[in-house]
Write a protein that holds these residues in place. Structure first.
Motif, short mmCIF file in Angstrom:
data_model
loop_
_atom_site.label_atom_id
_atom_site.label_comp_id
_atom_site.label_asym_id
_atom_site.label_seq_id
_atom_site.Cartn_x
_atom_site.Cartn_y
_atom_site.Cartn_z
N TYR A 1 -95.93 -13.74 67.84
CA TYR A 1 -96.50 -14.74 66.93
C TYR A 1 -96.11 -14.43 65.48
O TYR A 1 -95.15 -14.98 64.97
N ILE A 2 -96.86 -13.53 64.84
CA ILE A 2 -96.60 -13.21 63.43
C ILE A 2 -96.95 -11.76 63.13
O ILE A 2 -97.69 -11.12 63.86
N ILE A 3 -96.39 -11.28 62.02
CA ILE A 3 -96.92 -10.09 61.36
C ILE A 3 -97.27 -10.54 59.95
O ILE A 3 -96.52 -11.25 59.30
N LYS A 4 -98.45 -10.13 59.49
CA LYS A 4 -98.96 -10.63 58.20
C LYS A 4 -99.31 -9.46 57.30
O LYS A 4 -99.99 -8.52 57.72
N GLY A 5 -98.84 -9.53 56.07
CA GLY A 5 -99.13 -8.49 55.09
C GLY A 5 -100.02 -9.01 53.99
O GLY A 5 -99.88 -10.14 53.53
N GLY A 6 -100.97 -8.16 53.57
CA GLY A 6 -101.87 -8.53 52.48
C GLY A 6 -103.00 -9.40 52.95
O GLY A 6 -103.15 -9.72 54.13
#
Length: 232
Positions: free
Chosen positions: A125-130
């Motif tokens: 799906y995703i990798i999310k930063g912050g």
């Protein structure tokens, strides 16, 4: 034949060997030529001095325009996200998403992303930063992500795209999201402004880290620094 007296010969010899006198007209002409050359040199110096000042003023005006509008033709077109797993090279969509790219570049120069952790890692799906460490939007994304029956052909729906969430327009909440699979339903949540062109294996390695029930990585993984480049 009459003889010339020695004294007369001496006088004639002195007259022949004597220096030729320079006429007044010649002296005046020489002085005029010297004056004209001097004036020409002064005029040339003034011309180049004025031209140099004009160029400096023009460059200053251009710089002031750049400072006012925040635009420049040679803005960086690429960003290298150095992570704890390795570098990820991203091409920035300067023409498709100019405002977001400008904000991203500005935040990079301010060191906004240095040390940013990946707060959520959702496999396929995703990798999310912050952003917030709470589940929040990620849970909503997953519930919608399960409905992937219709896949639209668009760069915004491909894997390895870089974007930021629309829910946090302010600079302090600027989040980085990298998709790890084609996702057709993020169009209303994600502003895509780049794509990964090198380091897909690094993205996949981050995607494989162990997470808790809220999709938060159990071990620390994140961005260590960002390098902006005009060309790769």
């Amino acid at each position: 034949m009459a003889r010339i007296k020695p004294q007369a010969l001496l006088i004639q010899s002195k007259k022949k060997k004597g220096p030729t006198r320079i006429s007044t007209t010649t002296i005046v002409m020489c002085n005029l030529i010297i004056a004209l050359v001097a004036l020409s040199l002064i005029a040339t110096y003034r011309y180049w001095s004025r031209r140099s000042l004009d160029q400096s003023g023009s460059e200053l005006s251009n710089q002031e325009k750049i400072d006012v509008f925040g635009k420049k033709d040679d803005l960086p077109g690429y960003a290298i996200l150095n992570t704890s797993k390795g570098p990820i090279t991203v091409e920035l969509f300067k023409e498709a998403s100019p405002e977001v790219v400008d904000r991203f570049i500005d935040l990079c120069q301010k060191g906004r992303f240095k040390g940013m952790p990946f707060s959520h890692v959702i496999k396929h799906y995703i990798i999310k930063g912050g952003g917030s460490q709470e589940l929040g939007a990620a849970e909503d994304w997953i519930s919608k992500g399960k409905l992937r029956g219709q896949l639209v052909t668009s760069p915004k729906h491909e894997a390895f795209m870089l974007g930021t969430t629309k829910a946090r327009p302010d600079n302090k909440g600027f989040e980085l999201v990298i998709t790890t699979a084609p996702i057709p339903d993020l169009n209303d949540k994600l502003i895509v402004f780049g794509r990964v062109i090198k380091g897909e294996e690094v993205v996949q390695e981050i995607e494989e880290v162990d997470t808790d029930e809220h999709y938060r990585p159990k071990s620390s993984v994140g961005i260590t620094s960002v390098i902006l480049k005009q060309e790769i």
